[in-house]
Design an enzyme around this catalytic site. Structure first.
Site, PDB file in Angstrom:
ATOM      1  CG  ASP A 170      -7.930  -1.334  31.231  1.00 47.94           C
ATOM      2  OD1 ASP A 170      -8.073  -0.178  31.687  1.00 47.94           O
ATOM      3  OD2 ASP A 170      -6.933  -2.032  31.473  1.00 47.94           O
ATOM      4  CG  ASP A 175      -2.218   5.734  40.507  1.00 47.06           C
ATOM      5  OD1 ASP A 175      -2.438   5.347  41.664  1.00 47.06           O
ATOM      6  OD2 ASP A 175      -1.281   5.299  39.803  1.00 47.06           O
ATOM      7  N   GLY A 176      -0.567   7.836  37.543  1.00 46.62           N
ATOM      8  CA  GLY A 176       0.680   8.569  37.564  1.00 46.62           C
ATOM      9  C   GLY A 176       1.704   7.893  38.448  1.00 46.62           C
ATOM     10  N   GLY A 178       3.788   6.283  41.326  1.00 48.14           N
ATOM     11  CA  GLY A 178       3.327   5.692  42.574  1.00 48.14           C
ATOM     12  C   GLY A 178       1.949   5.086  42.408  1.00 48.14           C
ATOM     13  CG  HIS A 196      -2.904  -2.791  30.269  1.00 49.60           C
ATOM     14  ND1 HIS A 196      -4.275  -2.647  30.360  1.00 49.60           N
ATOM     15  CD2 HIS A 196      -2.671  -3.318  29.042  1.00 49.60           C
ATOM     16  CE1 HIS A 196      -4.839  -3.044  29.240  1.00 49.60           C
ATOM     17  NE2 HIS A 196      -3.887  -3.465  28.429  1.00 49.60           N
ATOM     18  CG  HIS A 218       2.619 -10.521  40.987  1.00 48.93           C
ATOM     19  ND1 HIS A 218       2.515 -11.142  42.208  1.00 48.93           N
ATOM     20  CD2 HIS A 218       1.401  -9.979  40.729  1.00 48.93           C
ATOM     21  CE1 HIS A 218       1.281 -10.985  42.673  1.00 48.93           C
ATOM     22  NE2 HIS A 218       0.590 -10.271  41.792  1.00 48.93           N
ATOM     23  CD  GLU A 219       0.577  -7.524  37.411  1.00 50.53           C
ATOM     24  OE1 GLU A 219       0.722  -6.964  38.509  1.00 50.53           O
ATOM     25  OE2 GLU A 219      -0.521  -7.966  37.016  1.00 50.53           O
ATOM     26  CG  HIS A 228      -3.048 -11.948  45.013  1.00 52.58           C
ATOM     27  ND1 HIS A 228      -3.864 -10.850  45.100  1.00 52.58           N
ATOM     28  CD2 HIS A 228      -2.104 -11.638  44.089  1.00 52.58           C
ATOM     29  CE1 HIS A 228      -3.424  -9.912  44.275  1.00 52.58           C
ATOM     30  NE2 HIS A 228      -2.364 -10.371  43.652  1.00 52.58           N
TER      31      HIS A 228
END
Length: 491
Positions: A170, A175-176, A178, A196, A218-219, A228
């Site tokens: 997408d 980013d791994g 954290g 995701h 939240h998602e 938000h």
């Protein structure tokens, strides 16, 4: 000087040049090459400006679909609060926007029964834990709305949940461990319903890692259409905070109910019945069975109106919604899903030039700004009308500046600017050549034709010839809802 002389002799030996010749060459060099480099005076003490690095989702037109959110935590030792990484809508941080804190994405699901599917699972939790947590996160929203969520295990679901890594199709790579925790996509976008989660996070149940329940709830708010908010302690706040127990704030509740309405109350215990003994006092309540919409191919309609470019048919508290001639998924639905407090049934409805929607029932009327009530109930006498109710309302003309009320064989012209009919004495509907003397509903299409409904039939009125077109009336069901053509069709 002695050190310089030694240096020159060393250079002379290295270049195999006599010392006098080397001195001559140095004297012939331009003076700029002999000067020490130094910054310009006006830059010497100026601090270096650092350009902020924007997340990809903040760049306009850089991605095919802008995600609803990225949860971005900071290091545990950082004083910077953990937050969702996608830039907030401008109105969220507008100090003037205080009364209505919740922000909508501009999209919503057109049905209330949604399915979801979990494609892959995190390695830290057993599958049953994940399923229970996802169901609990969805329940936070279903408890305050008519929404229902059902898990499916194959095929395409409305909400597709996946735990994935790095680049995953997408253009929004993870980013791994954290950094970005999750992202989701709003309704009515290219990837609507996709959620995701970063597989490499330490997913937990509780505050010992990344709490799956908090992030998922939240998602899912984004997936349902919420942006938000700046409201304190709101689940849809961009700042990530562990809260136990998890619950919606009043702002979250107002936002989601603005989109989908309040939950429909249904009995959870056996239905009590009234005592059959005459004259016996009892406090038992006979609950009615949940209402079902009438069969669209066999019913007449109470009112019809073009609202926001879509056609709405009203009958017995239900509404059918047609867009480009197609009945939308999730309809028929209760009209109260869109307009809280709307009486049932309505006698007439129309949308004025300012986008306000008017409803009529009996001797009263209501006005809504979109789905927000702004007036009502108010008496029809306020509009200059007396007596029995309005049976139909027609907005006519390209600028929606001609509004007509119909009752029996009479009609009035209404002026939105003065909020009054032009004359309390009505005119006769025979002015509208070919239109029946009594009608149930009326509306105008995008090409300027007026439609008049009565029973199961409708008449199409030509604004140029100022009369009903030939070959009318026609049956409503086959032409608007793809019903079977009746044997005695009028041609």
């Amino acid at each position: 000087m002695a050190r310089a002389a030694c240096l020159l002799r060393a250079i002379s030996r290295a270049l195999l040049l006599p010392l006098p010749l080397l001195l001559l060459l140095l004297l012939l060099l331009p003076p700029q090459l002999m000067a020490r480099a130094r910054p310009p005076e006006n830059h010497r003490h100026r601090p270096v400006k650092r350009v902020p690095q924007l997340l990809p989702a903040a760049l306009p037109n850089s991605l095919p679909s802008v995600p609803a959110s990225h949860w971005v935590p900071g290091p545990a030792s950082s004083s910077r609060p953990l937050r969702c990484g996608v830039p907030d809508p401008p109105d969220v941080l507008n100090a003037r926007n205080r009364q209505k804190r919740f922000v909508l994405s501009g999209g919503r699901w057109e049905k209330t029964d949604l399915t979801y599917r979990i494609l892959r699972f995190p390695w830290q939790l057993v599958r049953e834990q994940v399923r229970q947590t996802v169901a609990e996160a969805l329940r936070v929203w279903s408890e305050v709305t008519p929404l229902t969520f059902t898990e499916v295990h194959e095929g395409r679901a409305d909400i597709m949940i996946d735990f994935t890594r790095y680049w995953h199709g997408d253009n929004l790579p993870f980013d791994g461990p954290g950094g970005i925790l999750a992202h989701a996509f709003f309704p009515k976008t290219h990837r609507e319903g996709d959620v995701h989660f970063d597989y490499d996070e330490t997913w937990t149940i509780g505050d010992k890692g990344t709490d799956l329940l908090q992030v998922a709830a939240h998602e899912f708010g984004h997936v349902l259409g919420l942006q938000h908010t700046t409201a304190a302690k709101a689940l849809m706040s961009p700042f990530y905070t562990f809260r136990y127990p998890l619950s919606l704030s009043p702002d979250d509740r107002r936002g989601i109910q603005h989109l989908y309405g309040r939950p429909q109350l249904t009995p959870t215990s056996p239905t009590p019945t009234l005592s059959s003994q005459a004259g016996t006092d009892t406090n038992e309540i006979a609950l009615q069975e949940p209402e079902v919409p009438p069969e669209v191919c066999e019913t007449s309609f109470d009112a019809v109106s073009t609202i926001r470019g879509e056609l709405f048919f009203f009958k017995a508290g239900f509404v059918w919604r047609l867009r480009s001639g197609q009945l939308q998924p999730g309809y028929p639905a209760l009209a109260s899903r869109h307009w809280q407090g709307l009486p049932s049934p309505v006698d007439a409805a129309f949308e004025d030039a300012q986008g306000q929607i008017w409803f009529f029932q009996g001797a009263q009327y209501w006005v809504y700004d979109g789905e927000k009530p702004v007036l009502g109930p108010a008496p029809l006498s306020k509009l200059g009308l007396q007596g029995s109710p309005v049976h139909a309302a027609l907005v006519w003309g390209p600028e929606k500046n001609k509004i007509y009320f119909f009752r029996g064989g009479d009609y009035w012209r209404f002026h939105p600017r003065t909020q009054r009919v032009d004359n309390p004495v009505p005119r006769r509907t025979t002015d509208w050549r070919g239109v029946p003397s009594e009608i149930d509903a009326a509306f105008q299409d995008a090409e300027g034709y007026a439609y008049f409904l009565r029973g199961h039939l409708y008449w199409k009125f030509d604004p140029v010839k100022v009369k009903v077109l030939e070959s009318f009336p026609r049956p409503i069901g086959p032409d608007f809802f793809d019903c079977a053509e009746p044997a005695n069709t009028f041609r």
